[in-house]
Motif scaffolding. Structure first.
Motif, PDB file in Angstrom:
ATOM      1  N   ALA A 211       0.823  -1.217   0.000  1.00 24.38           N
ATOM      2  CA  ALA A 211       0.000   0.000   0.000  1.00 24.38           C
ATOM      3  C   ALA A 211       0.859   1.271   0.000  1.00 24.38           C
ATOM      4  O   ALA A 211       0.403   2.340  -0.411  1.00 24.38           O
ATOM      5  N   ILE A 212       2.101   1.143   0.459  1.00 22.14           N
ATOM      6  CA  ILE A 212       2.990   2.314   0.505  1.00 22.14           C
ATOM      7  C   ILE A 212       3.701   2.527  -0.838  1.00 22.14           C
ATOM      8  O   ILE A 212       4.054   3.648  -1.199  1.00 22.14           O
ATOM      9  N   GLN A 297       9.558  13.765   3.684  1.00 17.12           N
ATOM     10  CA  GLN A 297       8.484  12.783   3.882  1.00 17.12           C
ATOM     11  C   GLN A 297       9.116  11.484   4.369  1.00 17.12           C
ATOM     12  O   GLN A 297       9.902  10.869   3.631  1.00 17.12           O
ATOM     13  N   ILE A 298       8.762  11.077   5.580  1.00 16.97           N
ATOM     14  CA  ILE A 298       9.448   9.932   6.181  1.00 16.97           C
ATOM     15  C   ILE A 298       8.604   8.671   6.150  1.00 16.97           C
ATOM     16  O   ILE A 298       7.415   8.696   6.465  1.00 16.97           O
ATOM     17  N   VAL A 299       9.246   7.574   5.780  1.00 13.07           N
ATOM     18  CA  VAL A 299       8.649   6.252   5.982  1.00 13.07           C
ATOM     19  C   VAL A 299       9.461   5.598   7.096  1.00 13.07           C
ATOM     20  O   VAL A 299      10.638   5.291   6.908  1.00 13.07           O
ATOM     21  N   CYS A 314       4.571  10.880  10.127  1.00 14.48           N
ATOM     22  CA  CYS A 314       5.308  10.248   9.021  1.00 14.48           C
ATOM     23  C   CYS A 314       4.384  10.084   7.817  1.00 14.48           C
ATOM     24  O   CYS A 314       3.165   9.974   7.962  1.00 14.48           O
ATOM     25  N   LEU A 315       4.969  10.028   6.649  1.00 15.52           N
ATOM     26  CA  LEU A 315       4.209   9.740   5.427  1.00 15.52           C
ATOM     27  C   LEU A 315       3.579   8.356   5.557  1.00 15.52           C
ATOM     28  O   LEU A 315       2.432   8.133   5.186  1.00 15.52           O
ATOM     29  N   ALA A 316       4.355   7.417   6.107  1.00 15.39           N
ATOM     30  CA  ALA A 316       3.868   6.055   6.329  1.00 15.39           C
ATOM     31  C   ALA A 316       4.755   5.390   7.362  1.00 15.39           C
ATOM     32  O   ALA A 316       5.877   5.846   7.620  1.00 15.39           O
ATOM     33  N   THR A 317       4.244   4.332   7.959  1.00 15.45           N
ATOM     34  CA  THR A 317       5.072   3.553   8.886  1.00 15.45           C
ATOM     35  C   THR A 317       4.940   2.071   8.520  1.00 15.45           C
ATOM     36  O   THR A 317       3.930   1.649   7.961  1.00 15.45           O
ATOM     37  N   VAL A 336      12.622  -3.744   3.324  1.00 19.06           N
ATOM     38  CA  VAL A 336      13.271  -3.013   2.220  1.00 19.06           C
ATOM     39  C   VAL A 336      13.195  -3.812   0.914  1.00 19.06           C
ATOM     40  O   VAL A 336      13.057  -3.233  -0.166  1.00 19.06           O
ATOM     41  N   GLN A 337      13.246  -5.135   1.030  1.00 20.03           N
ATOM     42  CA  GLN A 337      13.067  -5.961  -0.180  1.00 20.03           C
ATOM     43  C   GLN A 337      11.651  -5.791  -0.728  1.00 20.03           C
ATOM     44  O   GLN A 337      11.451  -5.580  -1.930  1.00 20.03           O
ATOM     45  N   LEU A 338      10.671  -5.885   0.174  1.00 18.00           N
ATOM     46  CA  LEU A 338       9.273  -5.801  -0.270  1.00 18.00           C
ATOM     47  C   LEU A 338       8.932  -4.411  -0.805  1.00 18.00           C
ATOM     48  O   LEU A 338       8.172  -4.282  -1.774  1.00 18.00           O
ATOM     49  N   LEU A 339       9.509  -3.391  -0.195  1.00 22.44           N
ATOM     50  CA  LEU A 339       9.226  -2.035  -0.670  1.00 22.44           C
ATOM     51  C   LEU A 339       9.768  -1.866  -2.095  1.00 22.44           C
ATOM     52  O   LEU A 339       9.088  -1.299  -2.966  1.00 22.44           O
TER      53      LEU A 339
END
Ligand code: M6R
Length: 364
Positions: A211-212, A297-299, A314-317, A336-339
């Motif tokens: 979703a991010i 903008q922080i994740v 945060c933009l997202a967590t 980080v792999q999935l993102l």
């Protein structure tokens, strides 16, 4: 075969709990919860210095290992990418262990560096996923990862298995050096054995991460920040994103932000912060505040405790399970792999065969 997965990379990300458990099994003696390495015909306790050489993702695994080996075994570690190491005439003293990390075992620069170290009289240890590879054949100490064949060009499961082996090596070295007693060794084993379940818990957040991805996909540049053993993870996250989504990304040590990269920050540059709660967390939060003050903008990727403290605004967590710091680098590899994976899917790039890249780089 891909089975129900859309891509090999996705399948390989989801295989991690299984293959890490499989890898750990061959480095842990269940009967007494001790760390065991394959038969060694040299004296590990006599090793005075370790030189780690690798490329790409394997190099980042090596960077994590440097933190562990120095912390547990108090043995000094040098680390370099193979292409630099080969040509800089490194100082290799007698009694040194040269440690090479490679999924394929065929990377040209790493193999050449191995041969150079052999010539220079170093003991050669190799962490490798392909047991029949050139590097495996030339090692004095072969430390296999049991990730199984990795097809996706972006390395995923090989990386977490490398970390599992390297943690075991660091602990074993610490024991032989008299830096770790039995109780501490058993603690390390216990934490390592928690990794497969923690990886599963991390994978449970796949949907949140998907979703991010649409928020990251339009970016031209992305920064990743981490501290301590999670700093190499920031670089690994950036490499994954570059490779498969073609978005420019950089991994930085959180504390280095104000020494330059903070100049890049504006609303258009997402900043992915890897920060498990713990002693370094407050430091990273203050770096986050500096980013936020400039419209960044922080994740934030952290555990429940960390998100409760710093997740607002945060933009997202992305929530990770709360884990022992030793296994945090394995667990934080997953988001980080999935993102990177989901961002590439949003962009419609070729995830398993990214442009210009080969699975194994056998030319220098
Ligand atoms: O087979 P190796 O581990 O020696 O390969 C090293 C790099 O080429 C490799 O990790 C590369 O950076 C990957 N594409 C990263 O995802």
């Amino acid at each position: 075969e891909k089975g129900n997965y859309r891509h090999y990379m996705q399948k390989e990300i989801f295989e991690q709990p299984t293959v890490v458990a499989q890898t750990l099994r061959s480095y842990i003696r269940q009967s007494d919860n001790s760390v065991a390495l394959p038969q060694i015909d040299f004296d590990l306790s006599a090793i005075k210095r370790i030189t780690i050489v690798a490329c790409g993702t394997s190099y980042y695994a090596g960077m994590v290992a440097k933190y562990w080996i120095e912390q547990f075994a108090r043995v000094p570690v040098d680390i370099d990418v193979a292409s630099e190491f080969r040509y800089r005439n490194p100082v290799l003293e007698n009694g040194g262990l040269a440690l090479f990390i490679s999924q394929s075992g065929e990377t040209a620069d790493t193999l050449a560096a191995l041969r150079h170290c052999k010539q220079a009289g170093q003991t050669i240890a190799v962490v490798v996923n392909v047991p029949t590879s050139s590097m495996a054949r030339e090692a004095d100490l072969l430390l296999p990862t049991h990730a199984g064949p990795e097809i996706g060009v972006a390395s995923t499961k090989a990386f977490t298995c490398q970390l599992a082996v390297l943690a075991a090596l660091a602990a074993r070295l610490a024991v032989t050096k008299g830096q770790m007693d039995r109780t501490e060794e058993q603690d390390v084993v216990r934490h390592l054995l928690e990794a497969p379940a923690a990886l599963n818990a991390a994978l449970d957040h796949d949907d949140d991460i998907a979703a991010i991805a649409p928020l990251i996909a339009p970016a031209r540049d992305v920064l990743y920040l981490g501290r301590g053993p999670d700093y190499p993870l920031a670089m690994e996250g950036a490499l994954k994103l570059k490779e498969i989504s073609y978005i420019h990304a950089e991994g930085y040590a959180s504390g280095e932000m104000k020494h330059g990269p903070i100049a890049l920050i504006d609303e258009a540059v997402p900043v992915i912060v890897l920060a498990p709660s713990g002693p370094l967390f407050e430091k990273t939060v203050s770096n986050m505040e500096e980013v936020r003050a400039r419209g960044g903008q922080i994740v934030l990727i952290s555990d429940r405790e960390g998100l409760a403290e710093a997740g607002d605004g945060c933009l997202a967590t992305i929530e990770m399970p709360k884990v022992h710091p030793l296994i945090a680098p394995l667990v934080y590899a997953v988001p980080v792999q999935l993102l990177a994976y989901h961002t590439a899917c949003v962009k419609g790039t070729d995830v398993d065969q990214p442009r210009n890249l080969a699975k194994s780089v056998t030319v220098e």
